[in-house]
Design a protein around this motif. Structure first.
Motif, PDB file in Angstrom:
ATOM      1  N   PRO A 259       0.865  -1.225  -0.047  1.00  0.00           N
ATOM      2  CA  PRO A 259      -0.007   0.011   0.109  1.00  0.00           C
ATOM      3  C   PRO A 259       0.902   1.086   0.033  1.00  0.00           C
ATOM      4  O   PRO A 259       0.265   2.367  -0.622  1.00  0.00           O
ATOM      5  CB  PRO A 259      -0.902   0.023   1.177  1.00  0.00           C
TER       6      PRO A 259
ATOM      7  N   GLN B 220      -0.949   2.699  -3.222  1.00  0.00           N
ATOM      8  CA  GLN B 220      -2.416   3.585  -3.214  1.00  0.00           C
ATOM      9  C   GLN B 220      -1.687   4.901  -3.050  1.00  0.00           C
ATOM     10  O   GLN B 220      -0.882   5.420  -2.680  1.00  0.00           O
ATOM     11  CB  GLN B 220      -2.722   3.289  -1.599  1.00  0.00           C
TER      12      GLN B 220
ATOM     13  N   THR C 125      -2.375   9.487   1.316  1.00  0.00           N
ATOM     14  CA  THR C 125      -1.531   8.046   1.557  1.00  0.00           C
ATOM     15  C   THR C 125      -0.164   8.743   1.368  1.00  0.00           C
ATOM     16  O   THR C 125       0.222   9.682   0.576  1.00  0.00           O
ATOM     17  CB  THR C 125      -1.973   7.218   0.260  1.00  0.00           C
TER      18      THR C 125
ATOM     19  N   GLY D 268      -6.887   9.376  -7.209  1.00  0.00           N
ATOM     20  CA  GLY D 268      -8.039   8.941  -6.271  1.00  0.00           C
ATOM     21  C   GLY D 268      -8.922  10.126  -6.154  1.00  0.00           C
ATOM     22  O   GLY D 268      -9.770  10.089  -5.099  1.00  0.00           O
TER      23      GLY D 268
ATOM     24  N   ASN E 196      -1.985  -1.286 -11.984  1.00  0.00           N
ATOM     25  CA  ASN E 196      -1.584  -0.114 -11.132  1.00  0.00           C
ATOM     26  C   ASN E 196      -0.544   0.765 -11.804  1.00  0.00           C
ATOM     27  O   ASN E 196       0.321   0.174 -12.553  1.00  0.00           O
ATOM     28  CB  ASN E 196      -1.098  -0.844  -9.583  1.00  0.00           C
TER      29      ASN E 196
END
Length: 281
Positions: free
Chosen positions: A27, A31, A36, A66, A184
């Protein structure tokens, strides 16, 4: 008579490797949402968020790092990038009205400047002070080479806008493009730093996507630079030595040496064939 069953023999270890189905991505690197570690790191850089020919006189909804955002060009030509929802009643500004100086919400008519300043609140009483107290989240946008670049980080940490000498080489024309990768962002960056896959994926596996010389296994050396890393990619095609250079600059910018010139003689590929930002959504 019972049939003879030929049971395959070999070192089959599918059951032993079932942990791959429960493996989780890291993560800290994968992320990218607000707050984050990786997301806050990436927000310290200018990133292209769209090609400018993807939108015209209507708002254009995008998702970057995001965040759900709306990109627009107000009637005077300035670009704006604002949060998706109106600061008044959360109406989606994807359905907003682009006007001179900004964008207007189609629910109660609140109008916003490209920097998120509330310009008009037509449904409020004349004495209302809400305009001075409210604002819409917005980010600065710069247009270059057919791309809209945005900075999504803190105002006091904004870096200079990146301009490379390779962007304006005599005889070159930069054309914008977009490739959507359903994976990703880190996988795309790793692929950019892997020169060996070109031999098989792009040449031997199905067909030659560039030129047949890419089927020759390259000699690779990695180097550090003041602003990132680069590798030299050397192939011998019969009696011809063919050298290309690939750049990688933090956090997600890469430049590839030329793809299409035919190695008909000793050649050093100083010009870029591809400049790319990997932008997580």
């Amino acid at each position: 008579m019972s049939p003879t069953i030929d049971i395959p023999k070999g070192n089959f270890r599918g059951h032993d490797k079932q942990d791959v189905w429960s493996a989780k991505p890291d993560p800290e690197l994968t992320q990218v949402g607000p707050g984050t570690p990786c997301g806050e790191y990436l927000r310290r850089f200018w990133m292209p968020v769209a090609m400018t020919d993807q939108f015209s006189n209507r708002p254009y909804r995008i998702r970057i790092l995001g965040e759900d955002l709306v990109l627009f060009r107000e009637k005077g030509g300035k670009l704006g990038l604002v949060h998706l929802h109106c600061a008044h009643r959360n109406m989606s500004l994807e359905y907003g009205i682009v006007e001179d100086g900004g964008i207007r919400c189609s629910y109660h008519g609140w109008k916003y400047a490209p920097d998120g300043t509330v310009l008009e609140t037509p449904c409020e009483p004349p004495a209302s002070q809400v305009k001075a107290k409210a604002c819409l989240g917005a980010y600065p946008v710069v247009e270059m080479k057919g791309l809209a670049f945005a900075y999504l980080g803190p105002a006091d940490s904004m870096p200079p806008f990146p301009v490379m000498d390779t962007f304006d080489q005599e005889g070159d024309e930069m054309l914008p493009y977009l490739i959507e990768s359903p994976c990703n962002w880190l996988q795309v960056m790793e692929n950019a730093w892997d020169p060996f896959h070109v031999v098989y994926l792009h040449t031997l596996a199905v067909r030659s996507q560039f030129i047949d010389a890419f089927a020759e296994m390259p000699m690779i050396e990695f180097h550090e630079s003041k602003c990132g890393d680069f590798y030299t990619n050397v192939r011998r095609v019969e009696d011809i030595v063919w050298c290309r250079v690939h750049d990688h600059m933090a956090p997600s910018f890469t430049q590839n040496g030329a793809h299409f010139p035919v190695p008909d003689g000793p050649r050093y590929f100083g010009r870029c064939g591809l400049s790319r930002w990997v932008v997580p959504v």
